[in-house]
Motif scaffolding. Structure first.
Motif, mmCIF file in Angstrom:
data_model
loop_
_atom_site.group_PDB
_atom_site.id
_atom_site.type_symbol
_atom_site.label_atom_id
_atom_site.label_comp_id
_atom_site.label_asym_id
_atom_site.label_seq_id
_atom_site.Cartn_x
_atom_site.Cartn_y
_atom_site.Cartn_z
ATOM 1 N N ILE A 103 0.836 -1.202 0.000
ATOM 2 C CA ILE A 103 0.000 0.000 0.000
ATOM 3 C C ILE A 103 0.869 1.250 0.000
ATOM 4 N N GLU A 104 1.909 1.253 0.827
ATOM 5 C CA GLU A 104 2.786 2.429 0.886
ATOM 6 C C GLU A 104 3.512 2.639 -0.433
ATOM 7 N N GLY A 105 3.877 1.559 -1.110
ATOM 8 C CA GLY A 105 4.564 1.685 -2.390
ATOM 9 C C GLY A 105 3.686 2.266 -3.486
ATOM 10 N N SER A 106 2.358 2.201 -3.296
ATOM 11 C CA SER A 106 1.431 2.742 -4.300
ATOM 12 C C SER A 106 1.141 4.220 -4.082
ATOM 13 N N ILE A 107 1.680 4.805 -3.027
ATOM 14 C CA ILE A 107 1.474 6.233 -2.745
ATOM 15 C C ILE A 107 2.510 7.013 -3.551
ATOM 16 N N VAL A 108 2.079 7.547 -4.686
ATOM 17 C CA VAL A 108 3.011 8.187 -5.614
ATOM 18 C C VAL A 108 2.516 9.586 -5.979
ATOM 19 N N TRP A 109 3.432 10.375 -6.528
ATOM 20 C CA TRP A 109 3.153 11.729 -7.008
ATOM 21 C C TRP A 109 2.469 12.568 -5.925
ATOM 22 N N ASP A 110 1.395 13.249 -6.240
ATOM 23 C CA ASP A 110 0.769 14.141 -5.266
ATOM 24 C C ASP A 110 0.213 13.404 -4.056
ATOM 25 N N ALA A 111 -0.039 12.112 -4.217
ATOM 26 C CA ALA A 111 -0.530 11.330 -3.081
ATOM 27 C C ALA A 111 0.455 11.361 -1.918
ATOM 28 N N VAL A 112 1.748 11.484 -2.222
ATOM 29 C CA VAL A 112 2.762 11.587 -1.166
ATOM 30 C C VAL A 112 2.483 12.800 -0.289
ATOM 31 N N TYR A 113 2.143 13.915 -0.921
ATOM 32 C CA TYR A 113 1.855 15.139 -0.170
ATOM 33 C C TYR A 113 0.581 15.000 0.654
ATOM 34 N N PHE A 114 -0.468 14.470 0.042
ATOM 35 C CA PHE A 114 -1.738 14.361 0.759
ATOM 36 C C PHE A 114 -1.612 13.462 1.985
ATOM 37 N N VAL A 115 -0.914 12.333 1.816
ATOM 38 C CA VAL A 115 -0.749 11.416 2.948
ATOM 39 C C VAL A 115 0.141 12.039 4.019
ATOM 40 N N ARG A 116 1.200 12.718 3.599
ATOM 41 C CA ARG A 116 2.095 13.359 4.565
ATOM 42 C C ARG A 116 1.372 14.447 5.358
ATOM 43 N N ILE A 117 0.544 15.236 4.687
ATOM 44 C CA ILE A 117 -0.214 16.271 5.386
ATOM 45 C C ILE A 117 -1.195 15.644 6.363
ATOM 46 N N ALA A 118 -1.860 14.565 5.944
ATOM 47 C CA ALA A 118 -2.768 13.871 6.850
ATOM 48 C C ALA A 118 -2.042 13.310 8.070
ATOM 49 N N GLN A 119 -0.788 12.942 7.877
ATOM 50 C CA GLN A 119 -0.010 12.339 8.958
ATOM 51 C C GLN A 119 0.644 13.379 9.863
ATOM 52 N N CYS A 120 1.194 14.439 9.262
ATOM 53 C CA CYS A 120 2.031 15.369 10.020
ATOM 54 C C CYS A 120 1.572 16.821 9.959
ATOM 55 N N GLY A 121 0.575 17.117 9.152
ATOM 56 C CA GLY A 121 0.157 18.498 9.005
ATOM 57 C C GLY A 121 0.972 19.221 7.946
ATOM 58 N N TYR A 122 0.785 20.544 7.880
ATOM 59 C CA TYR A 122 1.471 21.365 6.868
ATOM 60 C C TYR A 122 2.844 21.767 7.399
ATOM 61 N N GLU A 123 3.839 20.922 7.096
ATOM 62 C CA GLU A 123 5.183 21.113 7.637
ATOM 63 C C GLU A 123 6.001 22.124 6.850
ATOM 64 N N TYR A 124 5.844 22.154 5.544
ATOM 65 C CA TYR A 124 6.662 23.003 4.694
ATOM 66 C C TYR A 124 5.777 23.932 3.870
ATOM 67 N N GLU A 125 6.381 25.005 3.389
ATOM 68 C CA GLU A 125 5.644 26.019 2.652
ATOM 69 C C GLU A 125 4.945 25.437 1.432
ATOM 70 N N GLN A 126 5.640 24.578 0.671
ATOM 71 C CA GLN A 126 5.057 24.058 -0.560
ATOM 72 C C GLN A 126 3.868 23.135 -0.317
ATOM 73 N N PHE A 127 3.717 22.653 0.923
ATOM 74 C CA PHE A 127 2.566 21.805 1.231
ATOM 75 C C PHE A 127 1.254 22.569 1.093
ATOM 76 N N TYR A 128 1.300 23.895 1.213
ATOM 77 C CA TYR A 128 0.075 24.693 1.165
ATOM 78 C C TYR A 128 -0.497 24.782 -0.251
ATOM 79 N N ALA A 129 0.170 24.191 -1.219
ATOM 80 C CA ALA A 129 -0.416 24.086 -2.561
ATOM 81 C C ALA A 129 -1.492 23.000 -2.616
#
Length: 497
Positions: A70-96
């Motif tokens: 399942i983790e290997g299928s998290i690609v492209w923008d999905a990486v950002y969405f999952v990371r935000i769900a896990q850790c919140g908006y950590e970096y400036e570019q996450f706000y896109a």
């Protein structure tokens, strides 16, 4: 009436099954391509600690292989969405990436799928939550798409064909991945359906939420702008009631502002987290702008989005990749504009009284319920309305006999060429122009994939005689090719739109 309701229920049942089968088919394709090829980028399973946590103990899971898949299928923008769900908006570019999808993923992972964390791990549960959420949202979007199409086209067969094509649209891979397309399609199509059904408050809520799923959700305020414009015109010039026109304008402006609220609130949230509490020389450039919008800055600074900035020779393959969807959009707009020039260029003000009456919910004050009575019949219908429907059907049959042996031209005029379709065509035109001149053009395939006129226009091409039907087959071939190509490239971390 009973036969009509039975046909509609049968169509909804078929569309529901088709939507589910299409998602299972996409899932099977993803698994198949992943088993055949190694991904181009193998960084998908990487899971660094959240910045808010100094150290994070490694998960001890019972089914590590399933979690890793399942983790290997998290690609492209999905990486950002999952990371935000896990850790919140950590970096400036996450706000896109707007917050609705990460919030929903986080909620599901903490509630419905929380028992699976010891089995497959936290990040895998976040990914699973995203997949389940988006695929369910797509199925619901397909049903709403059909219901909306029946009201707009007043042709159940055309609505059915358009909805089936939507289930296998060329951007299907994104509707089955951890992207915001499915939520946006559900909220935008569902919101417009509630607007057309005269549930204005519900429509405002749904369309506002669409603006917290994707930034282009704020453009859905245009439907209320269109409605307000025509209602204000009627109040001023036809009913000669200035007070009523002011009331209509105030209500319309308020509804539009409500649709903008989630997006604007998110920009304010970004300004609060990134800009406040820093010295001027430490601030990001957008913090000092007269109107500090983090989203616009990020799109321009990190992704190079801007007017004509993508018009480079090296981007020619991407223009070719986007050419089918842009060509379909252009043809659907030109077709409407060429055959209904008075309605198109007058923004509907020169539509005949009969055409305005058929779309009264958008064109007339106090006529919302009447415009939908033939689509959502009650237990009894006034005899005058039934006689009107009978006369209308006879009139259409006469037009079909005179215009075309198959009746396709007349049917198209009743459906896709009705005044009801005008705001959707205008919305599509603005979106297509933005995609071509401003955005990364290859994104057009998924950016325009939730626009109903594309499928309505195609549904009539499919049954048109001669060259029209061949173009319908070509549209199906295009969708099939992009489903296969997209599932192959996207799932293996190769670039695709």
């Amino acid at each position: 009436m009973n036969t009509s309701n039975f046909q509609k229920s049968n169509h909804i049942c078929i569309i529901l099954k088709t939507a589910v089968c299409s998602r299972l088919f996409l899932l099977a394709l993803i698994i198949f391509w992943r088993s055949l090829f190694e991904p181009y980028d193998t960084s998908a399973p990487l899971d660094p600690n959240c910045l808010s946590l100094e150290s994070q103990p490694a998960d001890t899971v019972l089914w590590p292989k399933i979690g890793a898949t399942i983790e290997g299928s998290i690609v492209w923008d999905a990486v950002y969405f999952v990371r935000i769900a896990q850790c919140g908006y950590e970096y400036e570019q996450f706000y896109a990436f707007l917050p609705l999808l990460p919030i929903c993923i986080s909620f599901l992972s903490r509630t419905v799928f929380a028992p699976l964390i010891p089995l497959i791990g936290h990040r895998a549960v976040l990914g699973l939550s995203g997949y389940v959420l988006n695929n369910i949202a797509f199925v619901l979007a397909a049903v709403y798409f059909y219901k909306l199409s029946v009201i707009i086209l007043k042709d159940k067969e055309a609505a059915f064909r358009a909805s089936i094509l939507f289930c296998f649209n060329p951007a299907s891979i994104f509707y089955s991945s951890i992207y915001s397309e499915s939520l946006y399609a559900l909220l935008s199509v569902g919101g417009v359906y509630h607007l057309i059904s005269s549930s204005n408050n519900v429509a405002v809520l749904w369309l506002a939420l669409s603006g917290s799923a994707r930034s282009n959700g704020v453009l859905n305020a245009g439907y209320f702008c269109f409605q307000t414009m025509h209602e204000a015109y009627e109040a001023i010039f036809l009913k000669k009631r200035a007070y009523l026109s002011v009331q209509v304008l105030l209500v319309g402006v308020l509804r539009c502002l409500c649709i903008f609220v989630p997006f604007v609130a998110f920009q304010a949230y970004g300004y609060y987290n990134i800009c406040l509490g820093h010295f001027p020389d430490e601030m990001s450039p957008w913090c000092k702008a007269r109107v500090p919008l983090v989203y616009n800055y990020l799109q321009s600074h990190y992704w190079g989005v801007g007017f004509l900035r993508y018009f480079q020779l090296k981007q020619l393959p991407n223009f070719l990749l986007a050419s089918p969807i842009l060509s379909l959009a252009l043809c659907s707009i030109i077709h409407y504009m060429r055959l209904q020039p008075e309605i198109f260029f007058s923004l509907g003000f020169q539509a005949s009284p009969e055409e305005k009456n058929s779309a009264a919910v958008l064109f007339s004050l106090g006529a919302d319920k009447r415009s939908n009575s033939d689509q959502f019949p009650k237990k009894s219908i006034p005899q005058t309305q039934e006689n009107h429907n009978l006369r209308r059907r006879k009139q259409l049959q006469g037009e079909e006999s005179a215009a075309s042996p198959t009746g396709c031209k007349s049917s198209a005029r009743l459906g896709y060429l009705s005044a009801f379709v005008l705001p959707f065509v205008l919305h599509l035109g603005f979106m297509a122009a933005t995609a071509f001149f401003v955005m990364h053009v290859q994104v057009s395939t998924r950016f325009l994939s939730a626009s109903p006129p594309l499928y309505w226009f195609a549904s009539y091409l499919m049954v048109s005689p001669g060259a029209g039907r061949r173009w319908g087959y070509l549209i199906w071939a295009y969708s099939a090719a992009y489903i296969l190509l997209g599932s192959l490239l996207f799932s293996n971390f190769y670039p695709f739109t």
